[in-house]
Design an enzyme around this catalytic site. Structure first.
Site, short mmCIF file in Angstrom:
data_model
loop_
_atom_site.label_atom_id
_atom_site.label_comp_id
_atom_site.label_asym_id
_atom_site.label_seq_id
_atom_site.Cartn_x
_atom_site.Cartn_y
_atom_site.Cartn_z
CG HIS A 62 -10.21 6.79 4.59
ND1 HIS A 62 -9.60 7.15 5.76
CD2 HIS A 62 -9.67 5.58 4.25
CE1 HIS A 62 -8.75 6.20 6.13
NE2 HIS A 62 -8.77 5.25 5.23
CG ASP A 86 -8.23 2.24 7.93
OD1 ASP A 86 -9.23 2.83 7.49
OD2 ASP A 86 -7.27 1.91 7.19
CD GLU A 106 -7.73 -5.71 7.20
OE1 GLU A 106 -7.87 -4.65 6.57
OE2 GLU A 106 -6.64 -6.35 7.24
CG ASP A 137 -7.30 -14.24 1.06
OD1 ASP A 137 -7.35 -13.17 0.42
OD2 ASP A 137 -6.49 -15.15 0.81
CG ASP A 155 -8.32 1.05 2.05
OD1 ASP A 155 -7.15 1.36 1.76
OD2 ASP A 155 -8.87 1.43 3.10
CD GLU A 158 2.97 1.01 -1.31
OE1 GLU A 158 3.47 0.72 -2.40
OE2 GLU A 158 2.68 2.15 -0.97
N1 AG3 Z 1 -3.85 1.89 2.01
C1 AG3 Z 1 -2.85 2.33 1.08
C2 AG3 Z 1 -1.64 2.84 1.73
C3 AG3 Z 1 -0.43 2.84 0.88
C4 AG3 Z 1 0.63 3.68 1.47
N2 AG3 Z 1 1.94 3.33 1.01
C5 AG3 Z 1 3.08 3.63 1.65
N3 AG3 Z 1 3.04 4.30 2.75
N4 AG3 Z 1 4.20 3.23 1.15
C6 AG3 Z 1 -4.22 2.78 3.05
C7 AG3 Z 1 -5.20 2.24 4.02
C8 AG3 Z 1 -6.06 3.31 4.57
N5 AG3 Z 1 -7.37 2.86 4.84
#
Ligand code: AG3
Length: 274
Positions: A62, A86, A106, A137, A155, A158
């Protein structure tokens, strides 16, 4: 008897953690959402079987998503976070007094709801008056914004499931349009051990749209390989040329002014991808 969770990070490799408690395990409109308590990393949010954030190591991701672009911009006022339900990136964004308004878009309202309940120190600022939370979206939000934001942070999860379109060139074109003429964006772009092609592809797409394109890394123990990358696209300001006096005092646990620059020093096998 003890219960263990494994994220299969590739077909043949994974990370395993001891689980003390399962708070939530549900299929939302968009994805499978699990909220658990781990012995080692505290409470943890899992989406579609992938670790998103944990109480113990969340600060790395973060802080690095937020502070690198925000210190690169001389006066960020209007900021957008795509995903990030989050609230961790928002918490860091608000540490910058120049930010008048931070919009969070989000797609999955359940991520927000359960983060407020089980990750309270991450979601702490979601009700702050400088923040506008939209359950919507992010792709559509970007497509309908023009010349609005100083900094945009992606943020996302995957590039499978709901976030797949957030890794396409058309999305980065939309981001460029949504940014003001000296705007900057950053996106989380996975890891060089298991997804080197993704890093190469995103870097090449972004550099066709933005005059300044840079990759930086951070160490995140619960993410695949621990070596995480972030890609910056900037219209004018170079993250490697931030005047020292711009780094005002903020409370952090990972980011420092030295690390701001050091994070762009890449191992050879990573810079070879660009
Ligand atoms: N966003 C990216 C997380 C990617 C993690 N990948 C995995 N575990 N395969 C994170 C959100 C946090 N705010």
């Amino acid at each position: 008897m003890s219960i263990w969770f494994t994220e299969k990070q590739t077909e043949n490799f994974g990370i395993t953690m001891k689980i003390n408690k399962t708070y939530v395990s549900e299929q939302t409109e968009f994805q499978k959402l699990d909220m658990v308590e781990t012995e080692e990393f505290g409470n943890m949010l899992i989406l579609d079987g992938m670790v998103m954030t944990t109480q113990k190591d969340e600060f790395v991701y973060h802080e690095m998503v937020a502070h690198v672009p925000l210190f690169t911009h001389p006066n960020p006022k209007h900021v957008l976070v795509v995903g990030g339900g989050d609230g961790g990136v928002i918490r860091e964004v608000l540490k910058h007094p120049s930010v008048e308004k931070a919009v969070l878009v989000e797609i999955d309202g359940k991520v927000i709801e359960y983060s407020k309940k089980y990750l309270p120190e991450i979601a702490v600022d979601l009700e702050n008056p400088r923040v506008e939370v939209k359950v919507d979206d992010g792709f559509m939000h970007i497509a309908t914004s023009e010349n609005e934001y100083d900094v945009i942070m992606v943020d996302s999860t995957e590039p499978v499931g709901p976030a797949a379109k957030l890794f396409e060139k058309g999305f980065y074109e939309g981001i460029s349009k949504a940014l003001k003429e000296d705007g900057i964006f950053v996106a989380q772009t996975d890891n060089p051990w298991f997804t080197p092609e993704l890093i190469s592809q995103v870097f090449s797409d972004v550099s066709e749209i933005f005059p300044i394109t840079r990759l930086y890394t951070a160490n995140i123990p619960t993410y695949p390989s621990g070596l995480w990358t972030f890609t910056i696209g900037s219209k004018k300001h170079d993250p490697l040329e931030v005047p020292a006096e711009r780094f005002h005092d903020i409370e952090t646990k990972y980011w420092t002014p030295q690390l701001h620059t050091a994070a762009f020093a890449l191992p050879k096998f990573v810079s070879d991808l660009l």
